[in-house]
Design a protein around this motif. Sequence first.
Motif, PDB file in Angstrom:
ATOM      1  N   LEU A  68       0.014 -21.501 -17.841  1.00  0.00           N
ATOM      2  CA  LEU A  68      -0.451 -21.895 -16.623  1.00  0.00           C
ATOM      3  C   LEU A  68      -2.457 -20.897 -17.590  1.00  0.00           C
ATOM      4  CD1 LEU A  68       1.157 -22.686 -13.555  1.00  0.00           C
ATOM      5  CD2 LEU A  68       0.412 -24.002 -15.608  1.00  0.00           C
ATOM      6  N   ILE A  69      -2.119 -20.077 -18.348  1.00  0.00           N
ATOM      7  CA  ILE A  69      -3.229 -19.235 -17.996  1.00  0.00           C
ATOM      8  C   ILE A  69      -4.607 -19.859 -18.671  1.00  0.00           C
ATOM      9  CG2 ILE A  69      -4.750 -17.806 -19.495  1.00  0.00           C
ATOM     10  CD1 ILE A  69      -1.290 -16.015 -19.827  1.00  0.00           C
ATOM     11  N   ASP A  70      -4.358 -21.009 -19.378  1.00  0.00           N
ATOM     12  CA  ASP A  70      -5.953 -22.038 -19.517  1.00  0.00           C
ATOM     13  C   ASP A  70      -6.473 -22.719 -18.683  1.00  0.00           C
ATOM     14  OD1 ASP A  70      -6.529 -21.046 -21.672  1.00  0.00           O
ATOM     15  OD2 ASP A  70      -5.718 -21.944 -23.066  1.00  0.00           O
ATOM     16  N   ASP A  71      -4.846 -23.518 -18.029  1.00  0.00           N
ATOM     17  CA  ASP A  71      -5.295 -24.658 -16.681  1.00  0.00           C
ATOM     18  C   ASP A  71      -4.293 -24.538 -16.273  1.00  0.00           C
ATOM     19  OD1 ASP A  71      -5.702 -26.929 -15.481  1.00  0.00           O
ATOM     20  OD2 ASP A  71      -6.222 -28.134 -17.206  1.00  0.00           O
ATOM     21  N   PRO A  72      -4.351 -23.922 -14.686  1.00  0.00           N
ATOM     22  CA  PRO A  72      -3.175 -24.507 -13.807  1.00  0.00           C
ATOM     23  C   PRO A  72      -2.299 -25.775 -13.422  1.00  0.00           C
ATOM     24  CG  PRO A  72      -5.393 -24.208 -12.688  1.00  0.00           C
ATOM     25  CD  PRO A  72      -5.668 -24.453 -14.085  1.00  0.00           C
ATOM     26  N   ILE A 115       3.137 -16.238  -6.451  1.00  0.00           N
ATOM     27  CA  ILE A 115       2.666 -16.454  -5.599  1.00  0.00           C
ATOM     28  C   ILE A 115       0.968 -16.809  -5.491  1.00  0.00           C
ATOM     29  CG2 ILE A 115       1.516 -15.836  -2.905  1.00  0.00           C
ATOM     30  CD1 ILE A 115       3.943 -14.336  -2.557  1.00  0.00           C
ATOM     31  N   ARG A 116      -0.112 -15.859  -6.285  1.00  0.00           N
ATOM     32  CA  ARG A 116      -1.519 -16.073  -6.903  1.00  0.00           C
ATOM     33  C   ARG A 116      -0.938 -17.493  -8.250  1.00  0.00           C
ATOM     34  NH1 ARG A 116      -2.526 -11.265  -9.440  1.00  0.00           N
ATOM     35  NH2 ARG A 116      -1.818 -12.385 -10.839  1.00  0.00           N
ATOM     36  N   ALA A 117       0.199 -17.385  -8.565  1.00  0.00           N
ATOM     37  CA  ALA A 117      -0.492 -17.995  -9.386  1.00  0.00           C
ATOM     38  C   ALA A 117       0.430 -19.712  -9.091  1.00  0.00           C
ATOM     39  CB  ALA A 117       1.616 -17.769 -10.494  1.00  0.00           C
ATOM     40  N   ALA A 118       1.516 -19.775  -7.511  1.00  0.00           N
ATOM     41  CA  ALA A 118       1.878 -20.524  -7.099  1.00  0.00           C
ATOM     42  C   ALA A 118       0.748 -21.614  -6.218  1.00  0.00           C
ATOM     43  CB  ALA A 118       2.703 -20.333  -5.758  1.00  0.00           C
ATOM     44  N   VAL A 119      -0.357 -20.755  -6.006  1.00  0.00           N
ATOM     45  CA  VAL A 119      -1.891 -20.733  -4.628  1.00  0.00           C
ATOM     46  C   VAL A 119      -2.759 -21.863  -6.176  1.00  0.00           C
ATOM     47  CG1 VAL A 119      -3.380 -20.752  -3.305  1.00  0.00           C
ATOM     48  CG2 VAL A 119      -1.381 -19.117  -2.934  1.00  0.00           C
ATOM     49  N   ARG A 120      -2.957 -21.157  -6.690  1.00  0.00           N
ATOM     50  CA  ARG A 120      -3.623 -21.296  -8.234  1.00  0.00           C
ATOM     51  C   ARG A 120      -3.543 -22.801  -8.979  1.00  0.00           C
ATOM     52  NH1 ARG A 120      -3.896 -20.806 -14.240  1.00  0.00           N
ATOM     53  NH2 ARG A 120      -5.901 -20.814 -14.692  1.00  0.00           N
ATOM     54  N   THR A 121      -2.214 -23.222  -8.832  1.00  0.00           N
ATOM     55  CA  THR A 121      -1.503 -24.530  -9.339  1.00  0.00           C
ATOM     56  C   THR A 121      -2.181 -25.415  -8.298  1.00  0.00           C
ATOM     57  OG1 THR A 121      -0.250 -23.533 -10.636  1.00  0.00           O
ATOM     58  CG2 THR A 121       0.832 -25.432 -10.545  1.00  0.00           C
ATOM     59  N   LEU A 122      -1.469 -24.760  -7.251  1.00  0.00           N
ATOM     60  CA  LEU A 122      -1.895 -26.389  -6.216  1.00  0.00           C
ATOM     61  C   LEU A 122      -2.826 -26.658  -5.695  1.00  0.00           C
ATOM     62  CD1 LEU A 122       0.639 -24.248  -3.455  1.00  0.00           C
ATOM     63  CD2 LEU A 122       1.267 -26.710  -4.499  1.00  0.00           C
ATOM     64  N   ARG A 123      -3.889 -25.318  -5.483  1.00  0.00           N
ATOM     65  CA  ARG A 123      -5.708 -26.035  -5.255  1.00  0.00           C
ATOM     66  C   ARG A 123      -6.023 -26.929  -6.163  1.00  0.00           C
ATOM     67  NH1 ARG A 123      -7.577 -20.074  -4.641  1.00  0.00           N
ATOM     68  NH2 ARG A 123      -7.374 -21.030  -2.237  1.00  0.00           N
ATOM     69  N   ALA A 124      -6.077 -26.220  -7.903  1.00  0.00           N
ATOM     70  CA  ALA A 124      -6.270 -26.979  -8.897  1.00  0.00           C
ATOM     71  C   ALA A 124      -5.610 -28.463  -8.606  1.00  0.00           C
ATOM     72  CB  ALA A 124      -6.013 -26.352  -9.992  1.00  0.00           C
ATOM     73  N   ILE A 125      -4.204 -28.968  -8.140  1.00  0.00           N
ATOM     74  CA  ILE A 125      -3.958 -30.237  -8.313  1.00  0.00           C
ATOM     75  C   ILE A 125      -4.344 -30.985  -7.146  1.00  0.00           C
ATOM     76  CG2 ILE A 125      -1.392 -31.410  -7.145  1.00  0.00           C
ATOM     77  CD1 ILE A 125       0.010 -29.339  -9.324  1.00  0.00           C
ATOM     78  N   GLU A 126      -4.377 -30.144  -5.574  1.00  0.00           N
ATOM     79  CA  GLU A 126      -5.429 -30.594  -4.827  1.00  0.00           C
ATOM     80  C   GLU A 126      -6.668 -31.353  -4.993  1.00  0.00           C
ATOM     81  OE1 GLU A 126      -7.292 -31.756  -1.182  1.00  0.00           O
ATOM     82  OE2 GLU A 126      -7.516 -30.120  -2.033  1.00  0.00           O
ATOM     83  N   GLU A 127      -6.868 -30.687  -5.430  1.00  0.00           N
ATOM     84  CA  GLU A 127      -8.619 -30.958  -6.406  1.00  0.00           C
ATOM     85  C   GLU A 127      -9.000 -32.000  -7.099  1.00  0.00           C
ATOM     86  OE1 GLU A 127     -10.258 -26.855  -7.241  1.00  0.00           O
ATOM     87  OE2 GLU A 127     -10.572 -26.182  -4.841  1.00  0.00           O
ATOM     88  N   ARG A 128      -7.792 -31.944  -8.006  1.00  0.00           N
ATOM     89  CA  ARG A 128      -7.988 -33.400  -9.500  1.00  0.00           C
ATOM     90  C   ARG A 128      -7.046 -34.287  -9.024  1.00  0.00           C
ATOM     91  NH1 ARG A 128      -7.352 -28.128 -13.546  1.00  0.00           N
ATOM     92  NH2 ARG A 128      -6.831 -30.299 -14.979  1.00  0.00           N
ATOM     93  N   TYR A 129      -5.982 -33.540  -8.473  1.00  0.00           N
ATOM     94  CA  TYR A 129      -5.206 -34.987  -8.995  1.00  0.00           C
ATOM     95  C   TYR A 129      -4.886 -35.559  -7.249  1.00  0.00           C
ATOM     96  CZ  TYR A 129      -5.594 -33.878 -14.168  1.00  0.00           C
ATOM     97  OH  TYR A 129      -6.354 -33.360 -15.264  1.00  0.00           O
ATOM     98  N   THR A 130      -4.695 -35.563  -6.282  1.00  0.00           N
ATOM     99  CA  THR A 130      -4.684 -36.378  -5.634  1.00  0.00           C
ATOM    100  C   THR A 130      -5.410 -36.970  -4.838  1.00  0.00           C
ATOM    101  OG1 THR A 130      -5.121 -34.212  -3.832  1.00  0.00           O
ATOM    102  CG2 THR A 130      -3.319 -33.856  -4.582  1.00  0.00           C
ATOM    103  N   ARG A 131      -4.817 -38.382  -3.822  1.00  0.00           N
ATOM    104  CA  ARG A 131      -5.456 -39.328  -3.322  1.00  0.00           C
ATOM    105  C   ARG A 131      -5.075 -39.384  -1.791  1.00  0.00           C
ATOM    106  NH1 ARG A 131      -6.267 -43.870  -6.768  1.00  0.00           N
ATOM    107  NH2 ARG A 131      -7.200 -44.399  -4.804  1.00  0.00           N
TER     108      ARG A 131
END
Length: 196
Positions: A68-72, A115-131
């Motif tokens: 996930l280094i390039d994209d969370p 924990i940091r990796a989980a938050v980074r992934t969740l934040r990116a998913i929420e910002e880009r791919y949630t409705r």
Amino acid sequence: MGGRFLIFDPETGEILDTPAGQGYASGSCWSRGLSWAVYGYTLSYMATGKQEYLDVAKKTANHFITNLIDDPVPLCDFRQPAEPRIYDTCAGAVAASGLLELGRILPEGEREPYIRAAVRTLRAIEERYTRWDKDTPALLTYCTAAWHDLPTRHMTMIYADYFFIEAMYKLKGEERLFWLPHFFDEARGSNLYNLL
């Protein structure tokens, strides 16, 4: 390592084949398979206290995070071609919930990267791919059932929402595994959970 199907000889344990399964190719790294390993081995350790399960949970988690280094937001398969760029937000939600659980049970000095990796992934998913609108059948978009099954690319999956919401509740301090509450209550009272 991680995210692969194995066919092995039950007598000898020899690996006979590594079929693609829902990933890109034989020997590749299907992200949702890897996310199940992060989550599942963490729960296996919680249930048994066996160190080997914790070791595998950490190895699979580290492998997931490295990809996930390039994209969370995880690709459907971490070894898929550069184009088309096929994501699987379900893999991200499952892994994030597992990473938060893993971070919770580890000693203080080891928790932070998970924990940091989980938050980074969740934040990116929420910002880009949630409705969040009422007309959408699910929260998460861009889930992918299988790389080679074109109609199942970038769709919704109800269980992706489950793991996404579970992870959000963990961030808010919820200590109960929703689908297995009695086990979790008992585990919280054990010596294993007194580490927290």
